[in-house]
Write an enzyme that holds these catalytic residues in place. Structure first.
Site, PDB file in Angstrom:
ATOM      1  N   ASN B  62       0.810  -1.217   0.000  1.00 60.42           N
ATOM      2  CA  ASN B  62       0.000   0.000   0.000  1.00 60.42           C
ATOM      3  C   ASN B  62       0.852   1.281   0.000  1.00 60.42           C
ATOM      4  OD1 ASN B  62      -1.578  -2.052   2.242  1.00 60.42           O
ATOM      5  ND2 ASN B  62      -2.569  -1.520   0.292  1.00 60.42           N
ATOM      6  N   ILE B  70       0.985   6.878   0.111  1.00 62.61           N
ATOM      7  CA  ILE B  70       0.399   5.872   0.993  1.00 62.61           C
ATOM      8  C   ILE B  70      -1.076   5.716   0.665  1.00 62.61           C
ATOM      9  CG2 ILE B  70      -0.064   5.241   3.396  1.00 62.61           C
ATOM     10  CD1 ILE B  70       2.209   7.178   4.169  1.00 62.61           C
ATOM     11  N   CYS B  71      -1.526   4.479   0.541  1.00 59.04           N
ATOM     12  CA  CYS B  71      -2.954   4.246   0.346  1.00 59.04           C
ATOM     13  C   CYS B  71      -3.539   3.786   1.675  1.00 59.04           C
ATOM     14  CB  CYS B  71      -3.188   3.177  -0.730  1.00 59.04           C
ATOM     15  SG  CYS B  71      -4.932   2.819  -0.972  1.00 59.04           S
ATOM     16  N   LEU B  72      -4.183   4.708   2.339  1.00 57.84           N
ATOM     17  CA  LEU B  72      -4.729   4.401   3.658  1.00 57.84           C
ATOM     18  C   LEU B  72      -6.053   5.162   3.778  1.00 57.84           C
ATOM     19  CD1 LEU B  72      -4.325   3.108   6.453  1.00 57.84           C
ATOM     20  CD2 LEU B  72      -3.006   5.110   7.127  1.00 57.84           C
TER      21      LEU B  72
END
Lengths: 486, 139
Positions: B62, B70-72
């Site tokens: 991620n 960042i994929c959050l």
């Protein structure tokens, strides 16, 4: 003595800057040709308490040339670009052969600057100085004028009479205009601002900000400002400075007083004391709240003389805004509860039921305590000195968050805004959350939610926003005036 | 909150630019590594989330290997003003321990996890942690 070109009364005699300058230089030429030199002295006084600026005058024969400058360090090297004076000083400055500015620039502190200046001016004027040489004044701009020495003498006398302890702060307004060559730029309205401390009959101290004119005359009044509570009903909490009506300051006996002018400081003080006499009861009531109740927002929210509102903590998650009428402070106050409906509902009913028993001989705080049936919680921190070791209890008091949970501030802006929205008044109805928000912050948040619902009020122009609390995700609603869709 | 495993500080000349050093969580291939984050705090913070990126290279499904993106969810559509910079960084630490292979920014890492090859993923992540994961505070 000429008071300078800004003085209205002088304008007929001295028509232009060029004439004034020529007159001055002619005088210098004549004076120095007769004797070897003329009387020269330089007087300087610190203009700021940190010794970063000085003002005074150069006494040159019959002329007194005002002078103002700032320093690079306290009392240190003079900033040549900061020197301000009138057209005569400028004329002097242009005579490089007489006044060697390079030498002045090399002076390491104010003392040697003054000595250097005196030294140079005491030497004979170079003979190559026909007065007509200065008729080139067409390019001259009118320059800033600092007050003549008589003005400062008058100010000192008046301050002495008032007592130095009452003078809080005396600072020059920074001169405005071009700084590149020092003697340019019109600082005609260069003023001093004086902060006077005035005590009321209960010994409370108030500050009056007085803007002193650089050329006082019977027709010029100092402008005064002081913090007074707003009297109109619609004005909310934080009214700012209130200006005196200048007509109030007119003393009855001045029309024929000599042109030797004064600042009327004594009069300012007396008029202010007269003016605030009407608010003594009001401030008694506010002081009572500030001392005995938990006023939200910390020390800066207490003893705000200009504010008629106090936000007071009543219980966990619940508080009220008490609005006192400055002219009738003992009458039933306007109270607005802030908190979850379950808590404040009964209080509102008790207040309506008990308002008839209001006793105008007692403090509004005592009345409210009697009507609501419990004493106001004491402030969690002692009044003197914030923080360290303040006795916040172990219970809900310790966990009480006064600030908005979105922006973590209590009062938005500088506090001068009259809008109620600048203190956090919206509570999350979820009893395990109960967080407080500014309506502005919550509205901004709700409007970013893709699933926010808007319910328009029928006749009123109000809209209710339905969304979720940023902390507990439970539904929260907010009523706003109008919603922009931008 | 006493944080021994995290350092968070604003850039000296810019209150809107923060830096953080986080530590790789235990029992993950990132254990023992230190990673620098760069946090841009916009003018509409906290209504909008801060933009957090990894400065240190890290191998994680991620997190973009090159850009550090960042994929959050909480840094995107699940953001709430209830988060602070510190708790947002904690969420990033938690993400290191709980990779989500379904929304990969690093396809290699995502494919390894989706293919069930945890050993390969752990080995690669460990390799890059040893290679790059030694960020220190630079002032």
């Amino acid at each position: 003595m000429a008071a300078g070109p800004t003085d209205g009364e002088m304008r007929e005699e001295v028509t232009t800057v060029e004439d004034e300058e020529a007159e001055f230089l002619a005088y210098l030429a004549a004076a120095t040709s007769k004797t070897s030199s003329i009387d020269v002295s330089v007087f300087l006084l610190p203009a700021r308490s940190d010794f970063m600026a000085f003002q005074g005058y150069i006494s040159l024969g019959m002329y007194q040339l005002p002078l103002y400058f700032s320093c690079e360090t306290p009392g240190g090297r003079v900033r040549m670009s900061s020197i301000r004076g009138d057209c005569r000083l400028r004329a002097l400055w242009k005579r490089g052969e007489w006044l060697n500015t390079g030498r002045l620039e090399r002076s390491l502190d104010v003392g040697s600057f003054a000595t250097e200046l005196e030294d140079m001016l005491s030497s004979p004027l170079p003979p190559s100085l026909p007065p007509s040489a200065f008729k080139e004044g067409k390019t001259l701009r009118r320059t800033g004028v600092t007050a003549p020495p008589a003005v400062y003498r008058q100010l000192l006398t008046e301050l002495q009479a008032l007592g130095w302890a009452n003078a809080r702060d005396l600072s020059p307004r920074p001169p405005q205009g071009g700084a590149e060559d020092g003697l340019q730029g019109g600082a005609e309205d260069e003023l001093l601002t004086l902060t006077l401390a005035v005590q009321d009959s209960a010994g409370r101290e108030h500050e009056v900000l007085v803007e002193l004119p650089s050329h006082p005359s019977p027709s010029v009044w100092p402008r005064c400002q002081a913090r007074l509570p707003p009297v109109e009903e619609e004005a909310g909490g934080g009214a700012g400075w209130l200006e005196f009506d200048r007509r109030h300051l007119l003393p009855p006996s001045t029309p024929h007083s000599p042109p030797c002018s004064h600042f009327h400081l004594q009069l300012v003080k007396e008029q202010f004391q007269d003016r605030i006499a009407a608010f003594q009861d009001f401030w008694d009531v506010m002081d009572d709240l500030d001392r005995h109740a938990w006023v939200m927002g910390g020390a800066s929210e207490r003893f705000r003389r200009e504010s008629r509102e106090r936000r007071v903590v009543l219980h966990a998650h619940a508080s009220c805004v008490i609005n006192i009428d400055p002219l009738a402070p003992y009458k039933p106050s306007h109270v607005e509860f802030v908190g979850p409906e379950a808590v404040i509902g009964p209080w509102t009913r008790r207040l309506y039921a008990g308002i008839g028993d209001w006793d105008t001989a007692r403090m509004p705080r005592q009345n409210l305590e009697a009507i609501l049936g419990f004493p106001f919680p004491a402030p969690p921190t002692p009044l003197d000195g914030e923080g360290n070791g303040g006795g916040k209890g172990e219970g809900w008091e310790a966990a009480y968050v006064e600030e908005c949970c979105i922006c973590y501030a209590y009062r938005l802006g500088d506090g001068s805004s009259k809008e109620r929205g600048d203190i956090p008044t919206v509570t999350c109805e979820n009893e395990r959350c109960r967080r407080l928000y500014h309506s502005v912050c919550l509205r901004q948040w709700l409007q970013t939610l893709p699933d926010v619902k808007m319910i328009r009020g029928g006749l009123t122009n109000r809209t209710t926003l339905l969304g979720s609390c940023p902390f507990c995700i439970e539904p929260i609603s907010l009523e706003v005036d109008a919603v922009s869709f931008v | 909150m006493a944080d021994t495993d995290m350092e968070l500080w604003p850039q000296e000349d810019n209150i809107r630019l923060w830096h953080a050093i986080i530590q790789g969580p235990g029992e993950t291939p990132f254990e023992g590594g230190t990673f620098e984050l760069r946090i841009e705090v916009g003018t509409d913070y906290p209504i909008r989330p801060p933009v957090i990126r990894f400065v240190t290279h890290i191998f994680h499904p991620n997190i973009h290997f090159e850009t550090g993106e960042i994929c959050l969810d909480i840094l995107k559509k699940e953001w709430s003003p209830a988060w602070s910079l510190q708790t947002a960084c904690r969420a990033v630490v938690a993400l290191l321990a709980a990779p989500d292979a379904e929304s990969p920014l690093n396809c290699d890492a995502g494919n390894m996890l989706r293919g069930g090859d945890v050993r390969a993923y752990n080995a690669m992540a460990r390799l890059y942690t040893v290679e790059y994961g030694s960020a220190t505070r630079r002032g």
